[in-house]
Design a protein around this motif. Structure first.
Motif, PDB file in Angstrom:
ATOM      1  N   PRO A  53       0.812  -1.214   0.000  1.00 56.40           N
ATOM      2  CA  PRO A  53       0.000   0.000   0.000  1.00 56.40           C
ATOM      3  C   PRO A  53       0.849   1.269   0.000  1.00 56.40           C
ATOM      4  O   PRO A  53       2.075   1.204   0.073  1.00 56.40           O
ATOM      5  CB  PRO A  53      -0.776  -0.115   1.313  1.00 56.40           C
ATOM      6  N   SER A  54       0.158   2.395  -0.030  1.00 53.49           N
ATOM      7  CA  SER A  54       0.798   3.704   0.062  1.00 53.49           C
ATOM      8  C   SER A  54       0.347   4.381   1.348  1.00 53.49           C
ATOM      9  O   SER A  54      -0.733   4.097   1.860  1.00 53.49           O
ATOM     10  CB  SER A  54       0.408   4.573  -1.133  1.00 53.49           C
ATOM     11  N   ALA A  55       1.193   5.292   1.849  1.00 51.59           N
ATOM     12  CA  ALA A  55       0.878   6.036   3.071  1.00 51.59           C
ATOM     13  C   ALA A  55       0.372   7.422   2.684  1.00 51.59           C
ATOM     14  O   ALA A  55       0.969   8.091   1.829  1.00 51.59           O
ATOM     15  CB  ALA A  55       2.109   6.153   3.954  1.00 51.59           C
ATOM     16  N   TYR A  56      -0.725   7.833   3.312  1.00 55.94           N
ATOM     17  CA  TYR A  56      -1.345   9.130   3.026  1.00 55.94           C
ATOM     18  C   TYR A  56      -1.546   9.910   4.319  1.00 55.94           C
ATOM     19  O   TYR A  56      -1.862   9.331   5.370  1.00 55.94           O
ATOM     20  CB  TYR A  56      -2.706   8.934   2.344  1.00 55.94           C
ATOM     21  N   TRP A  57      -1.380  11.221   4.232  1.00 60.15           N
ATOM     22  CA  TRP A  57      -1.658  12.136   5.342  1.00 60.15           C
ATOM     23  C   TRP A  57      -3.107  12.557   5.192  1.00 60.15           C
ATOM     24  O   TRP A  57      -3.484  13.188   4.198  1.00 60.15           O
ATOM     25  CB  TRP A  57      -0.729  13.336   5.254  1.00 60.15           C
ATOM     26  N   ILE A  58      -3.955  12.173   6.163  1.00 62.06           N
ATOM     27  CA  ILE A  58      -5.386  12.474   6.119  1.00 62.06           C
ATOM     28  C   ILE A  58      -5.803  13.019   7.470  1.00 62.06           C
ATOM     29  O   ILE A  58      -5.759  12.299   8.475  1.00 62.06           O
ATOM     30  CB  ILE A  58      -6.210  11.212   5.782  1.00 62.06           C
ATOM     31  N   ARG A  59      -6.165  14.288   7.511  1.00 57.30           N
ATOM     32  CA  ARG A  59      -6.642  14.936   8.738  1.00 57.30           C
ATOM     33  C   ARG A  59      -5.747  14.690   9.956  1.00 57.30           C
ATOM     34  O   ARG A  59      -6.208  14.323  11.025  1.00 57.30           O
ATOM     35  CB  ARG A  59      -8.070  14.505   9.054  1.00 57.30           C
ATOM     36  N   GLY A  60      -4.440  14.854   9.751  1.00 56.35           N
ATOM     37  CA  GLY A  60      -3.502  14.749  10.866  1.00 56.35           C
ATOM     38  C   GLY A  60      -3.044  13.349  11.197  1.00 56.35           C
ATOM     39  O   GLY A  60      -2.332  13.151  12.184  1.00 56.35           O
ATOM     40  N   ALA A  61      -3.421  12.364  10.420  1.00 54.56           N
ATOM     41  CA  ALA A  61      -3.011  10.985  10.674  1.00 54.56           C
ATOM     42  C   ALA A  61      -2.411  10.377   9.408  1.00 54.56           C
ATOM     43  O   ALA A  61      -2.764  10.756   8.295  1.00 54.56           O
ATOM     44  CB  ALA A  61      -4.205  10.151  11.120  1.00 54.56           C
ATOM     45  N   VAL A  62      -1.512   9.439   9.596  1.00 53.86           N
ATOM     46  CA  VAL A  62      -0.936   8.700   8.469  1.00 53.86           C
ATOM     47  C   VAL A  62      -1.718   7.406   8.327  1.00 53.86           C
ATOM     48  O   VAL A  62      -1.812   6.615   9.270  1.00 53.86           O
ATOM     49  CB  VAL A  62       0.562   8.408   8.701  1.00 53.86           C
ATOM     50  N   ILE A  63      -2.293   7.197   7.144  1.00 53.59           N
ATOM     51  CA  ILE A  63      -3.146   6.041   6.870  1.00 53.59           C
ATOM     52  C   ILE A  63      -2.596   5.291   5.660  1.00 53.59           C
ATOM     53  O   ILE A  63      -2.297   5.907   4.639  1.00 53.59           O
ATOM     54  CB  ILE A  63      -4.601   6.488   6.563  1.00 53.59           C
TER      55      ILE A  63
END
Length: 76
Positions: A53-63
């Motif tokens: 998978p890839s890591a994304y910054w979403i609303r202050g969290a890494v998902i």
């Protein structure tokens, strides 16, 4: 005309604003629960060595999101 693409196509350092969420069922509920709604800024932080998978910054969290699911999250 809208210029939409799935977040799986973002390269590290690129981002976009969520415009449509095409996921269904349990994964849709999970994405909504983490705040992935229309208007949310998403930034790709990096991809795993295998590319998924890839890591994304979403609303202050890494998902971490798999490419299969990322193609159903459309950003511009």
């Amino acid at each position: 005309m809208e210029n939409l693409m799935g977040i799986h196509r973002l390269r590290p350092g690129e981002g976009g604003v969520v415009r449509k969420l095409l996921s269904e069922g349990a994964i849709r509920r999970r994405l909504l629960d983490i705040g992935l709604i229309e208007g949310t800024w998403v930034e790709c932080l990096g991809k795993s060595p295998a590319g998924d998978p890839s890591a994304y910054w979403i609303r202050g969290a890494v998902i971490a999101i798999r490419a299969e699911d990322g193609q159903k999250i459309l950003v511009e």
